[in-house]
Design a protein around this motif. Sequence first.
Motif, PDB file in Angstrom:
ATOM      1  N   ASP A 196       0.819  -1.214   0.000  1.00 29.46           N
ATOM      2  CA  ASP A 196       0.000   0.000   0.000  1.00 29.46           C
ATOM      3  C   ASP A 196       0.853   1.263   0.000  1.00 29.46           C
ATOM      4  OD1 ASP A 196      -2.254  -1.554   0.027  1.00 29.46           O
ATOM      5  OD2 ASP A 196      -2.598  -1.385   2.184  1.00 29.46           O
ATOM      6  N   ALA A 197       2.068   1.176   0.550  1.00 29.73           N
ATOM      7  CA  ALA A 197       2.903   2.368   0.712  1.00 29.73           C
ATOM      8  C   ALA A 197       3.722   2.706  -0.526  1.00 29.73           C
ATOM      9  CB  ALA A 197       3.845   2.173   1.905  1.00 29.73           C
ATOM     10  N   ARG A 198       3.682   1.856  -1.548  1.00 28.19           N
ATOM     11  CA  ARG A 198       4.547   2.089  -2.715  1.00 28.19           C
ATOM     12  C   ARG A 198       4.304   3.443  -3.373  1.00 28.19           C
ATOM     13  NH1 ARG A 198       3.505  -3.013  -6.406  1.00 28.19           N
ATOM     14  NH2 ARG A 198       1.430  -2.675  -5.528  1.00 28.19           N
ATOM     15  N   ALA A 199       3.063   3.824  -3.486  1.00 30.22           N
ATOM     16  CA  ALA A 199       2.742   5.064  -4.198  1.00 30.22           C
ATOM     17  C   ALA A 199       2.966   6.314  -3.355  1.00 30.22           C
ATOM     18  CB  ALA A 199       1.287   5.024  -4.678  1.00 30.22           C
ATOM     19  N   TYR A 200       3.297   6.118  -2.075  1.00 28.40           N
ATOM     20  CA  TYR A 200       3.420   7.277  -1.187  1.00 28.40           C
ATOM     21  C   TYR A 200       4.804   7.353  -0.532  1.00 28.40           C
ATOM     22  CZ  TYR A 200      -1.646   7.174  -1.640  1.00 28.40           C
ATOM     23  OH  TYR A 200      -2.925   7.161  -2.145  1.00 28.40           O
ATOM     24  N   MET A 201       5.780   6.676  -1.118  1.00 27.66           N
ATOM     25  CA  MET A 201       7.114   6.622  -0.525  1.00 27.66           C
ATOM     26  C   MET A 201       7.752   8.008  -0.412  1.00 27.66           C
ATOM     27  SD  MET A 201       8.644   3.161  -2.293  1.00 27.66           S
ATOM     28  CE  MET A 201      10.269   3.451  -1.605  1.00 27.66           C
ATOM     29  N   ARG A 202       7.523   8.856  -1.412  1.00 30.68           N
ATOM     30  CA  ARG A 202       8.131  10.196  -1.389  1.00 30.68           C
ATOM     31  C   ARG A 202       7.414  11.131  -0.420  1.00 30.68           C
ATOM     32  NH1 ARG A 202       9.510  11.569  -7.771  1.00 30.68           N
ATOM     33  NH2 ARG A 202      10.906   9.767  -8.115  1.00 30.68           N
ATOM     34  N   LEU A 203       6.165  10.805  -0.110  1.00 30.27           N
ATOM     35  CA  LEU A 203       5.405  11.672   0.794  1.00 30.27           C
ATOM     36  C   LEU A 203       5.584  11.280   2.257  1.00 30.27           C
ATOM     37  CD1 LEU A 203       2.064  11.915  -1.224  1.00 30.27           C
ATOM     38  CD2 LEU A 203       3.934  13.580  -1.140  1.00 30.27           C
ATOM     39  N   GLY A 204       5.887  10.023   2.507  1.00 28.41           N
ATOM     40  CA  GLY A 204       6.050   9.567   3.888  1.00 28.41           C
ATOM     41  C   GLY A 204       7.016   8.400   3.968  1.00 28.41           C
ATOM     42  N   TRP A 205       8.243   8.686   4.379  1.00 27.40           N
ATOM     43  CA  TRP A 205       9.256   7.632   4.450  1.00 27.40           C
ATOM     44  C   TRP A 205       8.888   6.545   5.444  1.00 27.40           C
ATOM     45  CZ3 TRP A 205      11.011   7.081   9.367  1.00 27.40           C
ATOM     46  CH2 TRP A 205      10.901   8.187  10.213  1.00 27.40           C
ATOM     47  N   TRP A 206       8.120   6.904   6.484  1.00 26.52           N
ATOM     48  CA  TRP A 206       7.779   5.956   7.529  1.00 26.52           C
ATOM     49  C   TRP A 206       6.840   4.855   7.048  1.00 26.52           C
ATOM     50  CZ3 TRP A 206       6.509  11.074   7.225  1.00 26.52           C
ATOM     51  CH2 TRP A 206       5.156  11.380   6.972  1.00 26.52           C
ATOM     52  N   LEU A 207       6.142   5.090   5.954  1.00 27.16           N
ATOM     53  CA  LEU A 207       5.188   4.101   5.459  1.00 27.16           C
ATOM     54  C   LEU A 207       5.872   2.798   5.063  1.00 27.16           C
ATOM     55  CD1 LEU A 207       2.899   6.374   3.245  1.00 27.16           C
ATOM     56  CD2 LEU A 207       2.481   5.556   5.566  1.00 27.16           C
TER      57      LEU A 207
END
Length: 275
Positions: free
Chosen positions: A229-240
């Motif tokens: 789920d976190a693949r698309a938001y890696m640049r927005l939230g490193w903690w994901l």
Amino acid sequence: MKRYLRHPSFAIGAVLLAVVVVASLIGMIATPHDPTALDPRARLESPSWSYPFGTDQFGRDILSRILAGGHLTLATGLFAVLFGLVIGGTVGCLAGYFGRAVDLSAVAFMDILLAFPAVLLALGIVAILGGSVTNVIIAVGVATVPVFARVARASVLSVMVRPYVKAAVAMGCTHRRILLRHVLPNILGPMLVLTTTTIATAILIGSALSFLGLGAAPPTPEWGVMLSDARAYMRLGWWLTVVPGVAVALVVLALNLLGDGLRDLIDPTSRTRGD
């Protein structure tokens, strides 16, 4: 137990694994927040006092999801390895003990399974059976069968040449008695070490299948699903990605350290100087 705990690798691995297991058990009972509750106002919040590990793209608490999903990830690896241990261990023991046609058939069966990398074999089985946690356990378990079968066969072959086994055969003991009283107790050491390290591999494969969408389905708080789920938001939230990735890494590290410690303690010839 004091002797085991004095071994650095075993002690560190046991402590790490105990922390993860206890945290996962706590997560089955209670979590700081509802792991599946959506809160758009708190989406993608960085780690803070309210959310120590931050929140995801839906405002769900990462810490709560890690705690709630730990038992699922651990159970997948454990039950998959138990599946492989029972089937592979049985096949390997029978092949090593009876030899001849049984051995040839077992070796051919193992060679066929070993022709495929474990991840690809598990991926193919899940693709046939369909995506679910149960099917992931079966697929990963089948992928571990040849590993246990080969080690069990080799261990039985080494035990069968021992004087006490030859004496039992000369005395006319039944196959069942020889296997249960003389063979199995003397191969438990290497099988236990292999089980510990293979659980780590099974967890990695199970998480990889969930990452590909073939395991637990969203919004289940499983660590592989969280990474997917976190693949698309890696640049927005490193903690994901960092938090579930570190959780998987800690479990694998703990199991590998535990396995290394058990190997050194069970097999005196593998101990390092000073242990």
